[in-house]
Design a protein around this motif. Structure first.
Motif, PDB file in Angstrom:
ATOM      1  N   TYR A 193      -1.055 -25.414  -8.534  1.00 36.88           N
ATOM      2  CA  TYR A 193      -2.483 -25.254  -8.798  1.00 36.88           C
ATOM      3  C   TYR A 193      -3.352 -26.097  -7.869  1.00 36.88           C
ATOM      4  CZ  TYR A 193      -0.670 -22.967 -12.921  1.00 36.88           C
ATOM      5  OH  TYR A 193       0.010 -22.136 -13.763  1.00 36.88           O
ATOM      6  N   PHE A 194      -2.954 -27.332  -7.624  1.00 34.10           N
ATOM      7  CA  PHE A 194      -3.749 -28.191  -6.755  1.00 34.10           C
ATOM      8  C   PHE A 194      -3.759 -27.639  -5.332  1.00 34.10           C
ATOM      9  CE2 PHE A 194      -4.658 -32.385  -4.695  1.00 34.10           C
ATOM     10  CZ  PHE A 194      -5.904 -32.548  -5.259  1.00 34.10           C
ATOM     11  N   SER A 195      -2.599 -27.217  -4.844  1.00 39.38           N
ATOM     12  CA  SER A 195      -2.519 -26.619  -3.506  1.00 39.38           C
ATOM     13  C   SER A 195      -3.346 -25.337  -3.426  1.00 39.38           C
ATOM     14  CB  SER A 195      -1.070 -26.310  -3.145  1.00 39.38           C
ATOM     15  OG  SER A 195      -0.313 -27.480  -3.021  1.00 39.38           O
ATOM     16  N   ALA A 196      -3.330 -24.547  -4.486  1.00 38.69           N
ATOM     17  CA  ALA A 196      -4.087 -23.292  -4.494  1.00 38.69           C
ATOM     18  C   ALA A 196      -5.583 -23.558  -4.362  1.00 38.69           C
ATOM     19  CB  ALA A 196      -3.795 -22.514  -5.775  1.00 38.69           C
ATOM     20  N   VAL A 197      -6.071 -24.539  -5.090  1.00 39.18           N
ATOM     21  CA  VAL A 197      -7.503 -24.870  -5.013  1.00 39.18           C
ATOM     22  C   VAL A 197      -7.846 -25.386  -3.622  1.00 39.18           C
ATOM     23  CG1 VAL A 197      -9.273 -26.465  -5.853  1.00 39.18           C
ATOM     24  CG2 VAL A 197      -7.771 -25.300  -7.474  1.00 39.18           C
ATOM     25  N   LEU A 198      -7.017 -26.252  -3.079  1.00 39.43           N
ATOM     26  CA  LEU A 198      -7.313 -26.829  -1.768  1.00 39.43           C
ATOM     27  C   LEU A 198      -7.237 -25.796  -0.653  1.00 39.43           C
ATOM     28  CD1 LEU A 198      -5.534 -30.275  -2.108  1.00 39.43           C
ATOM     29  CD2 LEU A 198      -7.980 -29.807  -2.116  1.00 39.43           C
ATOM     30  N   ILE A 199      -6.263 -24.905  -0.690  1.00 36.82           N
ATOM     31  CA  ILE A 199      -6.184 -23.890   0.365  1.00 36.82           C
ATOM     32  C   ILE A 199      -7.329 -22.891   0.233  1.00 36.82           C
ATOM     33  CG2 ILE A 199      -4.658 -22.198  -0.724  1.00 36.82           C
ATOM     34  CD1 ILE A 199      -4.355 -23.338   2.898  1.00 36.82           C
ATOM     35  N   PHE A 200      -7.805 -22.670  -0.980  1.00 37.23           N
ATOM     36  CA  PHE A 200      -8.986 -21.826  -1.174  1.00 37.23           C
ATOM     37  C   PHE A 200     -10.211 -22.472  -0.525  1.00 37.23           C
ATOM     38  CE2 PHE A 200     -12.625 -20.180  -3.554  1.00 37.23           C
ATOM     39  CZ  PHE A 200     -12.412 -18.815  -3.416  1.00 37.23           C
ATOM     40  N   ILE A 201     -10.351 -23.779  -0.703  1.00 36.87           N
ATOM     41  CA  ILE A 201     -11.449 -24.510  -0.054  1.00 36.87           C
ATOM     42  C   ILE A 201     -11.311 -24.424   1.460  1.00 36.87           C
ATOM     43  CG2 ILE A 201     -12.449 -26.812   0.315  1.00 36.87           C
ATOM     44  CD1 ILE A 201     -11.731 -27.358  -2.675  1.00 36.87           C
ATOM     45  N   SER A 202     -10.095 -24.578   1.954  1.00 44.69           N
ATOM     46  CA  SER A 202      -9.853 -24.462   3.390  1.00 44.69           C
ATOM     47  C   SER A 202     -10.205 -23.055   3.886  1.00 44.69           C
ATOM     48  CB  SER A 202      -8.389 -24.782   3.693  1.00 44.69           C
ATOM     49  OG  SER A 202      -8.120 -24.687   5.061  1.00 44.69           O
ATOM     50  N   ALA A 203      -9.886 -22.043   3.096  1.00 43.06           N
ATOM     51  CA  ALA A 203     -10.238 -20.669   3.462  1.00 43.06           C
ATOM     52  C   ALA A 203     -11.745 -20.504   3.559  1.00 43.06           C
ATOM     53  CB  ALA A 203      -9.652 -19.690   2.445  1.00 43.06           C
ATOM     54  N   ILE A 204     -12.468 -21.145   2.661  1.00 40.96           N
ATOM     55  CA  ILE A 204     -13.932 -21.095   2.709  1.00 40.96           C
ATOM     56  C   ILE A 204     -14.434 -21.737   4.004  1.00 40.96           C
ATOM     57  CG2 ILE A 204     -16.055 -21.990   1.651  1.00 40.96           C
ATOM     58  CD1 ILE A 204     -14.616 -21.613  -1.079  1.00 40.96           C
ATOM     59  N   LEU A 205     -13.830 -22.847   4.397  1.00 43.56           N
ATOM     60  CA  LEU A 205     -14.230 -23.502   5.654  1.00 43.56           C
ATOM     61  C   LEU A 205     -13.975 -22.589   6.846  1.00 43.56           C
ATOM     62  CD1 LEU A 205     -12.901 -27.136   5.010  1.00 43.56           C
ATOM     63  CD2 LEU A 205     -15.259 -26.305   4.832  1.00 43.56           C
ATOM     64  N   TRP A 206     -12.830 -21.904   6.848  1.00 38.69           N
ATOM     65  CA  TRP A 206     -12.540 -20.962   7.936  1.00 38.69           C
ATOM     66  C   TRP A 206     -13.507 -19.783   7.906  1.00 38.69           C
ATOM     67  CZ3 TRP A 206     -10.159 -21.547  12.295  1.00 38.69           C
ATOM     68  CH2 TRP A 206      -9.191 -22.537  12.428  1.00 38.69           C
ATOM     69  N   THR A 207     -13.913 -19.369   6.724  1.00 38.17           N
ATOM     70  CA  THR A 207     -14.893 -18.295   6.612  1.00 38.17           C
ATOM     71  C   THR A 207     -16.239 -18.734   7.167  1.00 38.17           C
ATOM     72  OG1 THR A 207     -13.745 -17.422   4.663  1.00 38.17           O
ATOM     73  CG2 THR A 207     -16.020 -16.709   4.999  1.00 38.17           C
TER      74      THR A 207
END
Length: 84
Positions: free
Chosen positions: A59-73
């Motif tokens: 769960y923690f990794s999922a939230v963080l990679i989602f945030i990273s995806a937002i940064l790439w977006t």
């Protein structure tokens, strides 16, 4: 939380931290500094990874990679909006 989730999370934090100056510089210079293809593929892949991590109960990794995806977006959108 299992150790793999912690290791993945630490690495994602480092990668996301590295993106912040790039995003700031893009806003400051009003330029899209990352290639469209690079930012699009990385953001889509990161969103997919977030889903995969959720199914693995990281769960923690999922939230963080989602945030990273937002940064790439954001980097992707900078390239489109600033049209340089």
């Amino acid at each position: 939380m299992i150790w793999q989730d912690i290791v993945i999370s630490v690495i994602i934090i480092a990668f996301a931290y590295a993106l912040v100056p790039q995003i700031y510089q893009g806003f400051k210079q009003k330029r899209g500094l990352i290639n469209l293809q690079t930012s699009l593929i990385t953001s889509i892949g990161s969103y997919i990874l977030a889903g995969v991590y959720l199914t693995l109960e990281f769960y923690f990794s999922a939230v963080l990679i989602f945030i990273s995806a937002i940064l790439w977006t954001i980097l992707f959108l900078q390239k489109i909006i600033y049209k340089n």
